[in-house]
Design a protein around this motif. Structure first.
Motif, PDB file in Angstrom:
ATOM      1  N   VAL A 227       6.962  40.922  -8.140  1.00 26.28           N
ATOM      2  CA  VAL A 227       6.278  41.363  -6.925  1.00 26.28           C
ATOM      3  C   VAL A 227       7.108  41.019  -5.691  1.00 26.28           C
ATOM      4  O   VAL A 227       7.208  41.810  -4.750  1.00 26.28           O
ATOM      5  N   ALA A 228       7.719  39.827  -5.702  1.00 24.58           N
ATOM      6  CA  ALA A 228       8.597  39.458  -4.590  1.00 24.58           C
ATOM      7  C   ALA A 228       9.794  40.410  -4.517  1.00 24.58           C
ATOM      8  O   ALA A 228      10.232  40.793  -3.422  1.00 24.58           O
ATOM      9  N   ALA A 229      10.316  40.787  -5.683  1.00 21.84           N
ATOM     10  CA  ALA A 229      11.425  41.754  -5.709  1.00 21.84           C
ATOM     11  C   ALA A 229      10.982  43.097  -5.139  1.00 21.84           C
ATOM     12  O   ALA A 229      11.739  43.765  -4.423  1.00 21.84           O
ATOM     13  N   LEU A 230       9.738  43.504  -5.452  1.00 17.47           N
ATOM     14  CA  LEU A 230       9.207  44.750  -4.894  1.00 17.47           C
ATOM     15  C   LEU A 230       9.115  44.666  -3.378  1.00 17.47           C
ATOM     16  O   LEU A 230       9.502  45.603  -2.664  1.00 17.47           O
ATOM     17  N   ALA A 231       8.612  43.546  -2.869  1.00 16.66           N
ATOM     18  CA  ALA A 231       8.502  43.377  -1.418  1.00 16.66           C
ATOM     19  C   ALA A 231       9.878  43.398  -0.753  1.00 16.66           C
ATOM     20  O   ALA A 231      10.065  44.012   0.301  1.00 16.66           O
ATOM     21  N   ALA A 232      10.853  42.723  -1.393  1.00 12.50           N
ATOM     22  CA  ALA A 232      12.204  42.716  -0.835  1.00 12.50           C
ATOM     23  C   ALA A 232      12.803  44.125  -0.831  1.00 12.50           C
ATOM     24  O   ALA A 232      13.463  44.535   0.133  1.00 12.50           O
ATOM     25  N   THR A 233      12.572  44.858  -1.908  1.00 15.04           N
ATOM     26  CA  THR A 233      13.066  46.234  -1.974  1.00 15.04           C
ATOM     27  C   THR A 233      12.417  47.100  -0.905  1.00 15.04           C
ATOM     28  O   THR A 233      13.082  47.928  -0.269  1.00 15.04           O
ATOM     29  N   PHE A 234      11.113  46.897  -0.705  1.00 17.29           N
ATOM     30  CA  PHE A 234      10.405  47.662   0.327  1.00 17.29           C
ATOM     31  C   PHE A 234      10.962  47.323   1.709  1.00 17.29           C
ATOM     32  O   PHE A 234      11.155  48.218   2.547  1.00 17.29           O
ATOM     33  N   ASN A 235      11.219  46.039   1.960  1.00 16.69           N
ATOM     34  CA  ASN A 235      11.802  45.651   3.249  1.00 16.69           C
ATOM     35  C   ASN A 235      13.173  46.279   3.440  1.00 16.69           C
ATOM     36  O   ASN A 235      13.535  46.718   4.538  1.00 16.69           O
ATOM     37  N   HIS A 236      13.971  46.295   2.341  1.00 14.73           N
ATOM     38  CA  HIS A 236      15.296  46.918   2.431  1.00 14.73           C
ATOM     39  C   HIS A 236      15.175  48.408   2.737  1.00 14.73           C
ATOM     40  O   HIS A 236      15.955  48.953   3.530  1.00 14.73           O
ATOM     41  N   MET A 237      14.187  49.051   2.132  1.00 15.51           N
ATOM     42  CA  MET A 237      13.968  50.468   2.411  1.00 15.51           C
ATOM     43  C   MET A 237      13.579  50.671   3.876  1.00 15.51           C
ATOM     44  O   MET A 237      14.049  51.608   4.539  1.00 15.51           O
ATOM     45  N   LEU A 238      12.718  49.772   4.384  1.00 17.41           N
ATOM     46  CA  LEU A 238      12.337  49.883   5.793  1.00 17.41           C
ATOM     47  C   LEU A 238      13.535  49.662   6.712  1.00 17.41           C
ATOM     48  O   LEU A 238      13.647  50.316   7.763  1.00 17.41           O
ATOM     49  N   ASP A 239      14.435  48.733   6.323  1.00 22.83           N
ATOM     50  CA  ASP A 239      15.654  48.525   7.117  1.00 22.83           C
ATOM     51  C   ASP A 239      16.459  49.815   7.225  1.00 22.83           C
ATOM     52  O   ASP A 239      16.908  50.209   8.314  1.00 22.83           O
ATOM     53  N   ARG A 240      16.616  50.458   6.067  1.00 20.54           N
ATOM     54  CA  ARG A 240      17.403  51.703   6.065  1.00 20.54           C
ATOM     55  C   ARG A 240      16.694  52.801   6.846  1.00 20.54           C
ATOM     56  O   ARG A 240      17.332  53.576   7.571  1.00 20.54           O
ATOM     57  N   LEU A 241      15.357  52.880   6.691  1.00 22.42           N
ATOM     58  CA  LEU A 241      14.617  53.888   7.451  1.00 22.42           C
ATOM     59  C   LEU A 241      14.726  53.639   8.947  1.00 22.42           C
ATOM     60  O   LEU A 241      14.911  54.583   9.736  1.00 22.42           O
ATOM     61  N   GLU A 242      14.612  52.359   9.328  1.00 17.75           N
ATOM     62  CA  GLU A 242      14.696  52.034  10.751  1.00 17.75           C
ATOM     63  C   GLU A 242      16.067  52.403  11.302  1.00 17.75           C
ATOM     64  O   GLU A 242      16.182  52.978  12.394  1.00 17.75           O
ATOM     65  N   ARG A 243      17.121  52.068  10.510  1.00 19.75           N
ATOM     66  CA  ARG A 243      18.466  52.434  10.966  1.00 19.75           C
ATOM     67  C   ARG A 243      18.626  53.948  11.046  1.00 19.75           C
ATOM     68  O   ARG A 243      19.230  54.474  12.001  1.00 19.75           O
ATOM     69  N   LEU A 301      29.881  62.860  17.752  1.00 20.81           N
ATOM     70  CA  LEU A 301      28.521  62.362  17.536  1.00 20.81           C
ATOM     71  C   LEU A 301      28.161  62.359  16.053  1.00 20.81           C
ATOM     72  O   LEU A 301      27.505  61.438  15.564  1.00 20.81           O
ATOM     73  N   LEU A 302      28.580  63.393  15.343  1.00 22.31           N
ATOM     74  CA  LEU A 302      28.313  63.440  13.904  1.00 22.31           C
ATOM     75  C   LEU A 302      29.038  62.312  13.183  1.00 22.31           C
ATOM     76  O   LEU A 302      28.493  61.703  12.250  1.00 22.31           O
ATOM     77  N   THR A 303      30.261  62.032  13.603  1.00 29.61           N
ATOM     78  CA  THR A 303      30.999  60.920  12.988  1.00 29.61           C
ATOM     79  C   THR A 303      30.285  59.599  13.209  1.00 29.61           C
ATOM     80  O   THR A 303      30.134  58.786  12.289  1.00 29.61           O
ATOM     81  N   LEU A 304      29.814  59.379  14.447  1.00 31.31           N
ATOM     82  CA  LEU A 304      29.087  58.140  14.735  1.00 31.31           C
ATOM     83  C   LEU A 304      27.780  58.061  13.955  1.00 31.31           C
ATOM     84  O   LEU A 304      27.380  56.985  13.496  1.00 31.31           O
ATOM     85  N   ALA A 305      27.101  59.195  13.785  1.00 28.78           N
ATOM     86  CA  ALA A 305      25.848  59.189  13.023  1.00 28.78           C
ATOM     87  C   ALA A 305      26.112  58.904  11.547  1.00 28.78           C
ATOM     88  O   ALA A 305      25.385  58.140  10.904  1.00 28.78           O
ATOM     89  N   LYS A 306      27.168  59.500  10.994  1.00 27.80           N
ATOM     90  CA  LYS A 306      27.488  59.273   9.583  1.00 27.80           C
ATOM     91  C   LYS A 306      27.931  57.845   9.320  1.00 27.80           C
ATOM     92  O   LYS A 306      27.773  57.326   8.208  1.00 27.80           O
ATOM     93  N   ALA A 307      28.501  57.190  10.326  1.00 29.39           N
ATOM     94  CA  ALA A 307      28.987  55.821  10.141  1.00 29.39           C
ATOM     95  C   ALA A 307      27.855  54.861   9.811  1.00 29.39           C
ATOM     96  O   ALA A 307      28.097  53.784   9.245  1.00 29.39           O
ATOM     97  N   GLU A 308      26.629  55.226  10.150  1.00 30.85           N
ATOM     98  CA  GLU A 308      25.477  54.364   9.882  1.00 30.85           C
ATOM     99  C   GLU A 308      24.863  54.642   8.516  1.00 30.85           C
ATOM    100  O   GLU A 308      23.909  53.966   8.126  1.00 30.85           O
ATOM    101  N   GLN A 309      25.388  55.643   7.802  1.00 31.81           N
ATOM    102  CA  GLN A 309      24.766  56.048   6.546  1.00 31.81           C
ATOM    103  C   GLN A 309      25.619  55.628   5.349  1.00 31.81           C
ATOM    104  O   GLN A 309      26.838  55.493   5.446  1.00 31.81           O
ATOM    105  N   PRO A 310      24.960  55.405   4.181  1.00 35.09           N
ATOM    106  CA  PRO A 310      25.742  55.130   2.960  1.00 35.09           C
ATOM    107  C   PRO A 310      26.626  56.332   2.620  1.00 35.09           C
ATOM    108  O   PRO A 310      26.271  57.481   2.883  1.00 35.09           O
TER     109      PRO A 310
END
Length: 463
Positions: A227-243, A301-310
């Protein structure tokens, strides 16, 4: 049905099944042991009767007992039955004596049973029914050599009375199991609620986020279970969504900010364009130049936007010496400058060669914009303090100390530029994004002899 209810339901079903199996097994084992105990009791009574008959003597004469009735009466006098047992004797097919202990039911008065018992010519076992339920008996024929009469010793056990004790014990066990099942259900409901609390919090947080634009909420991660791993994964997903949302907002804001000016310029010139061919040609050239500038801004601008993505980097093994020399070779057509390779590092790094080339070429273009013909522009690479360094330096006016951090922000232009060389102010921001995507950084270094020196640092091994 909620997950909590399903978990508790399945737990109660499994525990209930286990308890039911154990109670049934206990019932079966106890009944089997009762049968074994009764058989042993009958065998023991037969053996005791044999031993008594072999040693019995008439108390008046001292001789062995010669009367079968006297033998059986003497044995009944010294052998008392256990609880819910009864002994009695028969002589010549009729009930004779019974033990002094009052039985739950009189069997010696049952004529049909007496007839069955009197017919036995060898030890026999059987069951019969009485007012107290099933009775299990053993009948043992007894003969005395000097007495022509036939005697029988009868031992009877009230089976239903013993079975009733087992039933009571199993009933208590069943009630205890039900109570334990109830307690287990309550405890399971409580524990399941505690365990699933982070899951409910995930659901609530996701629902709140879906109803608003707030992506800053995070779950509190405690422990190291699933469950803690699930919460950590959810937080990581929120980090990526926020970014991702931040990059999207930044891209939209930057595009609106920077594209508004060239669009306004183009619209103004088109509205004022007359019928004169020379004026039309001049306006067309200006519009084309503005459109080219818009295209460069969008690309940046596209280059800068892509720099934030995996997936922004295509990592491979890059030879720093080859990269340094190739950048100088590509840069020579950009201007009549004194091009030089300062130093090359004989090392390899895990990096994206195309992105590093893009960053160095951006620094070179920046150096060309701030230098004049025959000024020096040098490119170099080296290993220092466990890191790789790539730099571009020039003999131009340099960068004021107050601008050395500010110029790496978006849409910030350093001092000392001419109007002919003005750009969108995104070049150095792109360089910084590429360096940080590699796990490194970029800075403006001091140059004692004057000019500017931009240094990119990269880790030798990416983690």
């Amino acid at each position: 049905m909620s997950a909590r209810a399903r978990i508790v339901g399945w737990m109660l079903a499994v525990v209930g099944l286990a308890l039911a199996v154990s109670i049934f097994a206990t019932w079966t084992v106890l009944l089997a042991r009762l049968d074994v105990r009764m058989n042993l009791e009958f065998t023991n009574e037969a053996e005791k009767l044999r031993r008594y008959a072999a040693t019995a003597h008439d108390p008046h004469t001292g001789r062995p007992v010669s009367d079968v009735r006297e033998l059986l009466t003497g044995y009944l006098a010294i052998n008392s039955p256990d609880r819910w047992e009864t002994f009695f004797s028969m002589v010549d097919g009729r009930a004779d004596r019974i033990t002094a202990v009052t039985p739950p039911a009189r069997l010696d008065t049952d004529g049909d049973l007496i007839k069955v018992l009197a017919a036995a010519t060898e030890p026999a076992y059987g069951d019969t029914e009485s007012v107290e339920g099933t009775v299990r008996y053993a009948v043992i024929p007894v003969r005395v050599a000097a007495d022509p009469r036939t005697g029988h010793f009868v031992a009877a056990v009230f089976y239903d009375r013993h079975r009733g004790e087992i039933v009571d014990a199993v009933r208590v066990l069943g009630l205890s199991a039900l109570a334990a099942l109830g307690l287990a259900g309550a405890a399971g409901w409580f524990v399941a609620g505690r365990v699933l609390a982070p899951v409910r919090l995930v659901s609530q947080t996701a629902e709140q986020i879906s109803d608003s634009a707030d992506l800053t909420r995070r779950l509190k991660v405690t422990g190291d279970d699933d469950v803690a791993a699930l919460a950590a994964t959810f937080n990581h997903m929120l980090d990526r969504l926020e970014r991702s949302f931040a990059v999207q907002r930044t891209f939209v804001d930057d595009a609106g900010h920077e594209l508004r000016t060239p669009i306004t310029v183009i619209r103004g010139h088109l509205e004022l364009m007359g019928d004169d061919p020379d004026e039309r040609a001049e306006t067309l050239a200006l519009v084309t130049d503005e459109l080219d500038r818009m295209n460069r801004i969008v690309d940046d601008l596209l280059t800068l936007a892509k720099a934030e993505q995996p997936g922004f980097l295509a990592v491979e093994e890059v030879e720093l010496a080859d990269l340094t020399v190739s950048v100088v070779a590509k840069a020579r057509p950009l201007g009549d400058r004194r091009w030089r390779v300062d130093q090359v590092a004989e090392a390899r790094v895990q990096a994206d060669r195309q992105r590093l080339t893009q960053a160095l070429m951006q620094l070179v273009v920046n150096a060309v914009r701030h230098t004049m013909d025959d000024d020096l522009i040098a490119v170099g690479s080296a290993l220092r303090d466990g890191r790789a360094e790539l730099w571009v330096r020039d003999s131009g006016p340099g960068v004021a100390p107050a601008d050395r951090e500010r110029i790496f922000r978006r849409f910030v232009r350093g001092s000392g530029r001419t109007g002919a060389h003005d750009g969108a102010g995104l070049g150095l921001a792109i360089v910084r994004s590429i360096a940080e995507a590699h796990g490194g950084g970029v800075r403006v270094a001091d140059v004692p002899a004057g000019g500017a020196c931009f240094v990119m640092t990269l880790p030798l091994a990416r983690t």
